[in-house]
Design an enzyme around this catalytic site. Structure first.
Site, PDB file in Angstrom:
ATOM      1  N   GLU A 163       0.814  -1.221   0.000  1.00  0.00           N
ATOM      2  CA  GLU A 163       0.000   0.000   0.000  1.00  0.00           C
ATOM      3  C   GLU A 163       0.848   1.272   0.000  1.00  0.00           C
ATOM      4  O   GLU A 163       0.518   2.242  -0.686  1.00  0.00           O
ATOM      5  CB  GLU A 163      -0.914   0.001   1.233  1.00  0.00           C
ATOM      6  CG  GLU A 163      -1.870   1.172   1.254  1.00  0.00           C
ATOM      7  CD  GLU A 163      -2.690   1.220   2.542  1.00  0.00           C
ATOM      8  OE1 GLU A 163      -3.427   2.197   2.701  1.00  0.00           O
ATOM      9  OE2 GLU A 163      -2.591   0.297   3.359  1.00  0.00           O
ATOM     10  N   ASP A 164       1.945   1.287   0.773  1.00  0.00           N
ATOM     11  CA  ASP A 164       2.664   2.541   1.029  1.00  0.00           C
ATOM     12  C   ASP A 164       4.042   2.647   0.386  1.00  0.00           C
ATOM     13  O   ASP A 164       4.735   3.638   0.589  1.00  0.00           O
ATOM     14  CB  ASP A 164       2.827   2.737   2.555  1.00  0.00           C
ATOM     15  CG  ASP A 164       1.487   2.984   3.240  1.00  0.00           C
ATOM     16  OD1 ASP A 164       0.555   3.414   2.537  1.00  0.00           O
ATOM     17  OD2 ASP A 164       1.380   2.764   4.454  1.00  0.00           O
TER      18      ASP A 164
END
Length: 727
Positions: free
Chosen positions: A80-81
């Protein structure tokens, strides 16, 4: 503690319960996550890797999960990051770990019409992943728990938003999975931010009373221990004060202070065998007086999440009631850790198969097909919240249903065909109405007929379970298409009128608007509204947003043209009315009434060109339309007047200030009723100096009706001032 020290603590924790874990892989996962998150910081200023490490520590310490779960917890934010992908994680570690990480991650950031839509899609994705492998949700709950523990670094708005989501979604899921310890901590941490004053008051009062409470707990434990020792029953007894959110909920629901709540205490007795559980129950009822109706046998009828225990509430010698829970050690482990208890001794990633396939998760997904976001989230909360009722078929089979369930819920829980052919119900051999609320232990018999006409539309409102509501809607969707279209069209057109839009606005931009609501034709949308799969309010809200976007594009194009061409000599001319408003110099423009001053026909008004929303109409006395506010924006202020074809009604606001007294709201309601006033909202608050401020959201035809209403309200005893707020 340094990052390295925190990692060493994690390894030590895992070795404590799973010495055969793959520590080379765990170390590799930590190193990879550390590289991916390099340079990233948390809101606290700490290196970001602290968060995945803390989540892995919770997964190990609280849940004692396998190596794959520890690795997935360390890697849970890399997809996700960071630039890392599912393929990267699958290649470096394993496809299973990559699936776990992706299941824990949120959706790719795409635009949703509402916050509810985004939350719904995140939940749906998480539930799908969870139905394949239950470890997804165990890691996700650990992730949320650490975020809640460190919530003080977030903005107040973020604290409230995340706490509400935790209370509504993650705490109920934890309960449904039987993870009581984590559920309690999530609830207490959420309460701390949702009602900090209430939370602090409970904590402070508990601290003050701690010596008195500790003495009671110690005295009662000693009494139970002494009697069980006499009988030679191997046991462990301990007592506790109920956790803050449990106390808060009781205070709120019963409107009591802490001093008025007596059953603050719960005792737990752990024994070796099931037979001992019932022996201990007899001993407890011998020492203390049992309170009727407060005994529950979750051993004979276990909860769907596997929870087993005997619960009884008794009256102590001091006149204080308290709860006693009796269970075996094995039952206790399931009660504390829930589904995670099944993983406690799994090693080397074994066992992700059958335990990950939970029938109720699949039912949750199936029951929500076609539901809109608000309905989806509401249904999840109903299906997963703590309160349940256990009832029996005439053959003795157990059905568990949501609290306050009715015979309708019971019928559809057995089979769709039983629900669709139901004509009546018997509870404990007596005929009852279909909205009868079922209680624990009821024996329910459904009366059916082959000539039954099918469910009533009112059943959707009566049913408490999403399963029943979904099956009823499916019947109407299939059997009553023409009726659905007619009802849907009527609801949609009525909502359009309330919003100040017309069918012409819709038909002129039909293709774009249908795309916005995800239907191929208007009839499809009407049918969905008719059987309850979609709401007219949602349809109009999304269409209004799209119409505003179209108006914004037209306005930007007009402004661009105006900048490139020599402006013609203005020829002021009245044009046709839009919603009863004539805008000089503009034809067919979007008109909206400003919420700050809510003008109605008869008020002096001015218009302001709002970027993206057409012309906003203000009362001339609105502070936002004051001459000093117009400085530098003279070109955007227009002359507007009321036309002859005004709408049937307009929304506006009245504020009443009065001496606070009994029946004040009743008198105000009577006054509004006598003037045939439609009230869409009422908000009341009391001030410390004994006054009440009541804000009324109403609909009126014009200024004449408004004046009549205000005169009526001014005549009420104690009313000091009636005004129309502006600005």
């Amino acid at each position: 503690m340094t990052v390295q020290e925190q990692y060493e603590l994690l390894e030590k924790t895992v070795r404590g319960y799973n010495p055969a874990a793959d520590f080379d892989h765990i170390r590799a996962a930590f190193d990879y996550a550390n590289r991916c998150h390099e340079g990233q910081k948390r809101k606290s200023g700490e290196p970001y890797i602290i968060h995945p490490l803390a989540v892995a520590q919770i997964v190990a310490e609280e849940l004692k999960l396998d190596s794959e779960s520890i690795e997935a917890a360390l890697l849970h934010d890399v997809i996700e990051d960071t630039p890392a992908t599912h393929e990267d994680v699958a290649h470096l570690f394993s496809p299973t770990i990559a699936d776990l990480v992706e299941g824990v991650s949120k959706l790719t950031r795409i635009q949703y019409a509402t916050k509810e839509d985004e939350q719904m899609e995140n939940l749906r994705k998480m539930l799908i992943a969870m139905s394949k492998d239950i470890r997804v949700i165990l890691i996700k709950i650990s992730d949320r728990l650490h975020n809640m523990r460190t919530m003080e670094y977030q903005s107040p708005e973020k604290q409230k938003q995340k706490s509400l989501e935790t209370m509504e979604i993650y705490a109920p899921i934890s309960h449904r999975l039987g993870m009581q310890r984590m559920k309690w901590e999530l609830e207490d941490l959420s309460l701390k931010y949702l009602d900090p004053v209430g939370y602090e008051e409970i904590i402070t009062r508990l601290d003050v009373k701690r010596p008195e409470y500790d003495a009671f707990l110690s005295r009662t434990q000693d009494q139970i221990r002494a009697r069980l020792d006499e009988l030679g029953i191997q046991h462990m007894v301990y007592g506790r004060i109920k956790h803050p959110y449990s106390i808060y909920r009781k205070m709120f629901s019963q409107n009591k202070s802490l001093d008025e709540i007596f059953d603050l205490f719960a005792f737990r007795v752990l024994v070796d065998t099931m037979g001992d559980c019932y022996n201990v129950l007899g001993v407890i009822h011998d020492i203390y007086k049992p309170i009727p109706g407060r005994f529950k046998d979750y051993i004979g009828t276990e909860k769907p999440n596997g929870y087993q225990s005997l619960h009884t509430t008794v009256m102590g010698p001091d006149g204080l009631p308290f709860e006693v829970q009796i269970r075996t050690w094995k039952m206790h482990e399931v009660a504390e850790y829930g589904v995670a208890a099944h993983w406690k001794y799994k090693q080397n990633g074994q066992g992700s198969g059958t335990e990950g396939r939970y029938e109720w998760v699949r039912r949750l997904l199936e029951n929500q097909e076609g539901a809109d976001a608000e309905e989806y989230i509401h249904s999840l909360k109903v299906d997963m919240f703590a309160d349940e009722v256990f009832v029996f078929t005439p053959n003795g089979d157990v059905q568990n249903l949501p609290a306050k369930a009715t015979p309708i819920d019971f019928a559809y829980a057995i089979h769709s065909a039983v629900g669709n052919r139901m004509v009546g119900a018997k509870v404990n051999n007596r005929i009852v109405p279909l909205d009868h609320v079922l209680k624990n232990g009821d024996i329910v018999e459904i009366l059916t007929s082959k000539s039954a006409k099918g469910p009533s539309r009112d059943w959707v409102k009566i049913a408490k379970s999403s399963e029943a509501r979904s099956k009823i809607r499916q019947w109407f969707k299939k059997e009553k298409k023409e009726e659905n279209i007619a009802n849907g069209r009527s609801s949609f057109e009525q909502e359009l009128r309330h919003s100040g839009l017309t069918m012409r606005d819709v038909t002129e931009n039909l293709a774009l608007l249908l795309k916005k609501v995800s239907y191929g034709t208007l009839d499809e949308m009407y049918a969905a509204i008719g059987y309850g799969g979609f709401t007219a309010q949602k349809a109009v809200s999304r269409m209004r947003g799209e119409l505003q976007r179209i108006a914004r594009q037209h306005q930007e194009a007009a402004e661009s043209l105006q900048r490139t061409e020599e402006p013609p000599v203005p020829q002021p001319r009245p044009v046709k009315s839009e919603q009863g408003i004539i805008v000089e110099g503009l034809d067919n423009c979007l008109v909206k009434f400003s919420r700050c001053c809510t003008p109605v026909p008869g008020d002096e008004i001015v218009g302001f060109i709002t970027r993206g929303y057409g012309v906003s109409v203000h009362r001339a006395d609105c502070p936002n339309a004051a001459p000093e506010r117009r400085a530098g924006q003279e070109g955007r202020w227009l002359k507007v007047t009321w036309g002859s074809d005004t709408n049937e009604s307009y929304p506006t606001t009245i504020e009443v200030v009065s001496k606070d007294r009994m029946n004040l709201i009743l008198d105000i309601s009577t006054a509004l009723s006598s003037t045939n006033t439609f009230v869409s909202g009422l908000n009341s608050r009391s001030t410390e100096d004994g006054f009440a401020v009541i804000r009324l959201e109403i609909r009126v035809r014009d200024g004449v009706q408004m004046k009549t209403i205000m005169n009526k309200l001014n005549q009420i005893s104690g009313v000091l001032r009636v005004t129309r707020p502006a600005g």
